[in-house]
Design a protein around this motif. Structure first.
Motif, short mmCIF file in Angstrom:
data_model
loop_
_atom_site.label_atom_id
_atom_site.label_comp_id
_atom_site.label_asym_id
_atom_site.label_seq_id
_atom_site.Cartn_x
_atom_site.Cartn_y
_atom_site.Cartn_z
N ILE A 1 14.30 -8.37 -2.48
CA ILE A 1 14.37 -6.70 -2.23
C ILE A 1 13.32 -5.74 -3.22
CG2 ILE A 1 15.88 -4.43 -2.22
CD1 ILE A 1 16.07 -5.89 0.47
N TYR B 1 10.60 -3.94 -1.01
CA TYR B 1 11.44 -3.00 0.09
C TYR B 1 11.22 -1.76 -0.72
CZ TYR B 1 12.71 -6.63 3.13
OH TYR B 1 12.12 -7.25 4.34
N VAL C 1 17.61 -0.23 0.39
CA VAL C 1 18.28 -1.05 2.21
C VAL C 1 19.01 -0.18 3.52
CG1 VAL C 1 19.94 -3.00 2.22
CG2 VAL C 1 18.36 -3.07 1.08
#
Length: 643
Positions: A158, A162, A165
């Motif tokens: 993550i 990313y 989320v």
């Protein structure tokens, strides 16, 4: 503005993941975005929206709860060649779509068996310019790995790939940390959307449809169907309808029909399930995500028999949350038999309808809103592409001379938590970069301390006192101007250090960053006596120690064109300046001063953010990372001066 959206999902047991991903795809498409949904699971009867481009990968599946053993659509173990074909097809799709927004369903919190193809997509996406917004899409409750290192691995992925989320649940019902260990790296990236329910609101009808039994789309519901038929032999005062999912084989389906007593109808799952449920006296089901949303929306009395085979905990946790809210009754799977289920039905038939609730069920539209908000913060495309070759050559040349360049990063003017500060911290964390945040003592608000409290890579420096310009008219701006009283300026820097020390404790480094990077020489000898051990301004320092007891480490590259557009400056000149700074430090007369990037998060436009990310990405590929700031001053900083 229309975006290209790519959603990647692989469902292995049942179709719940695909159903939720399809609901999101439909919402994006209805909002006018070009939406592609890529499915890597088995073909199902889930209806695809006409305005969504659907791509089916060579499908994989699992049997039972062994999610590490992948099978093809014929039930044969998959081969490396099969998985390589899937990955190639997937990368071809990603490069054809060139998404502005990439959403991976469940990964990296799950689907570890398919990690290679997910990681290949993520790496490909990070090479794209502009880089897409990358989001992970997860349900309300996860199954955390039993091995702690797998949790660490998921959070590291993550961190690396990313931007946020999306948690498709309501934290008032089931916060993610109820099922997954949420640490201080993950928490700021969570965005709760509410439960995803694309169906229209259903007004409950008069309760006359009897008992509705449903079990989702997987074969795991067969024991529930059999127990329901046995319970119906006991509870005969009302009709029963057993809706059998497509995951149940035809042979088993026909056996259920043969075993059904006269007041029980056994049929395949129907598209009007929500309407049937709204008119039911009692619902009997497992506690999957989509079924639970159906129950919440319809307001039916509910008995939940959560699926728990193979140490699954997700459905049990969700069912217990709904029971705690007074919205369902839980019958554990290991207690399921005809008598226990019949008793639960009898109990529910005698109860009032469940109370009204305020659980968020608008997850698809909230996902659109959150994604639009995040997309606005993505870096703009820099055109033409940056030519990093001069910097690339300089780094290689420096290493050939056995000199490893040292970079550091200072950001000025912090006073409070803002979206720009959050974006700065997220960028630094993504590239594991050390960061010095220069805070203005008299203007700092409590939210700044809260925002930085758990940021281990961040150090705080003292940015003047009030950041007010005291220079006479016609002179360059300066808070510490040569014409001001020295005692007054010394008192300010002393007070500023004391005040920030009270706020940040030992997170504060005793380093002064004068506003506008200007400080009169006469003030320098007084800094050590005021408690300082370091100084940081702009441009190459004249000497390592500006005064006894002080070390100076400056910044050298500022991407903002202050005297003009106040946007991104001349990019080739910035690259050349960085290359030149590296060459000077690798020369025989170089003093080895770390090279500093200077940013001002509050005034960045998209081009400046884009340049910063491009620079961090390039340096990361060269294995050159921004150093922890505390280590640069480690011999001098010690603990903060006690107030």
């Amino acid at each position: 503005m229309t975006k290209r959206v790519l959603i990647l999902v692989t469902h292995l047991l049942g179709a719940g993941h695909l159903t939720r991903a399809t609901a999101l795809a439909r919402a994006f498409a209805q909002a006018g975005h070009s939406t592609t949904l890529v499915s890597g699971g088995m073909r199902t009867s889930v209806a695809m929206p006409d305005d969504v481009i659907f791509v089916q990968l060579p499908p994989v599946q699992t049997r039972g709860t062994n999610f590490s053993a992948l099978l093809d659509d014929g039930g044969r173990p998959v081969t490396p060649a099969f998985l390589a074909e899937r990955c190639d097809y997937l990368l071809e799709t990603v490069n054809r779509v060139r998404p502005d927004i990439l959403i991976t369903e469940l990964f990296p919190f799950g689907r570890r068996v398919l990690a290679d193809e997910f990681l290949a997509v993520l790496r490909e996406a990070h090479l794209m310019r502009p880089r897409p917004l990358v989001l992970s899409s997860i349900r309300d409750i996860l199954v955390a790995p039993t091995k702690p290192e797998r949790v660490t691995q998921a959070v590291s992925r993550i961190d690396e790939f990313y931007d946020a989320v999306l948690v498709h649940g309501d934290p008032a019902v089931a916060p993610l940390d109820m099922s997954w260990p949420v640490d201080d790296r993950l928490r700021p990236l969570l965005r709760y959307t509410g439960y995803v329910d694309e169906a229209a609101v259903t007004t409950p009808q008069a309760r006359r449809a009897g008992i509705i039994v449903s079990g989702g789309s997987s074969a795991a519901s067969l024991p529930l169907y059999r127990s329901a038929l046995a319970a119906a032999q006991i509870v005969t005062r009302t009709s029963w309808r057993v809706l059998v999912g497509r995951g149940i084989a035809d042979e088993d389906f026909r056996a259920l029909q043969r075993a059904a007593p006269g007041h029980v109808t056994v049929e395949r799952a129907r598209p009007d399930f929500r309407q049937l449920l709204a008119g039911a006296d009692v619902s009997i089901s497992q506690a999957g995500y989509n079924t639970s949303v159906d129950i919440l929306r319809s307001g039916v009395r509910a008995i939940l028999v959560p699926f728990e085979a193979g140490h699954e905990t997700e459905q049990r946790q969700r069912a217990e949350c709904l029971q705690q809210a007074g919205l369902a009754q839980v019958l554990p799977e290991d207690r399921l038999d005809a008598r226990s289920l019949a008793d639960a039905v009898t109990s529910q038939l005698e109860k009032q309808l469940p109370p009204s609730h305020s659980i968020a069920l608008d997850g698809a539209h909230e996902t659109l809103r959150i994604t639009a908000e995040l997309a606005l913060s993505r870096p703009a495309l820099l055109s033409p592409p940056i030519d990093w070759s001069p910097l690339d050559t300089a780094i290689d040349r420096s290493r050939d001379r056995c000199h490893e360049p040292v970079m550091w990063w200072r950001d000025d003017d912090a006073v409070r938590e803002t979206p720009q500060l959050d974006r700065l911290l997220q960028l630094a964390n993504r590239y594991k970069a050390g960061l010095a945040v220069a805070a203005v003592p008299r203007r700092v608000e409590p939210s700044l301390e809260r925002a930085l409290r758990d940021e281990e890579r961040v150090s705080i420096l003292v940015h003047g006192y009030t950041h007010a310009n005291h220079a006479p008219t016609g002179k360059k701006k300066a808070e510490f101007d040569a014409e001001r009283d020295l005692d007054a300026m010394e008192a300010e820097v002393r007070t500023g250090l004391r005040d920030l020390g009270r706020v940040f404790g030992d997170r504060l480094l005793r380093v002064l960053v004068p506003p506008w990077n200007r400080i009169p020489p006469a003030l320098l000898p007084r800094l050590a006596g005021a408690g300082y051990v370091g100084l940081s301004t702009f441009r190459d320092r004249p000497a390592p120690q500006p005064a006894p007891g002080l070390v100076q480490i400056n910044t050298h590259i500022d991407p903002i064109e202050w005297h003009g557009t106040r946007s991104l400056g001349n990019v080739p000149a910035l690259v050349a300046a960085l290359a030149g700074a590296i060459d000077r430090r690798a020369s025989p007369v170089g003093d080895g001063e770390p090279i500093g990037l200077l940013t001002h998060h509050l005034v960045h436009d998209e081009c400046i953010w884009a340049f910063c990310e491009e620079l961090l990405l390039f340096l990361a590929r060269k294995q050159l990372h921004f150093a922890p700031v505390r280590k640069l001053f480690c011999d001098k900083s010690g603990n903060v001066v006690e107030p």
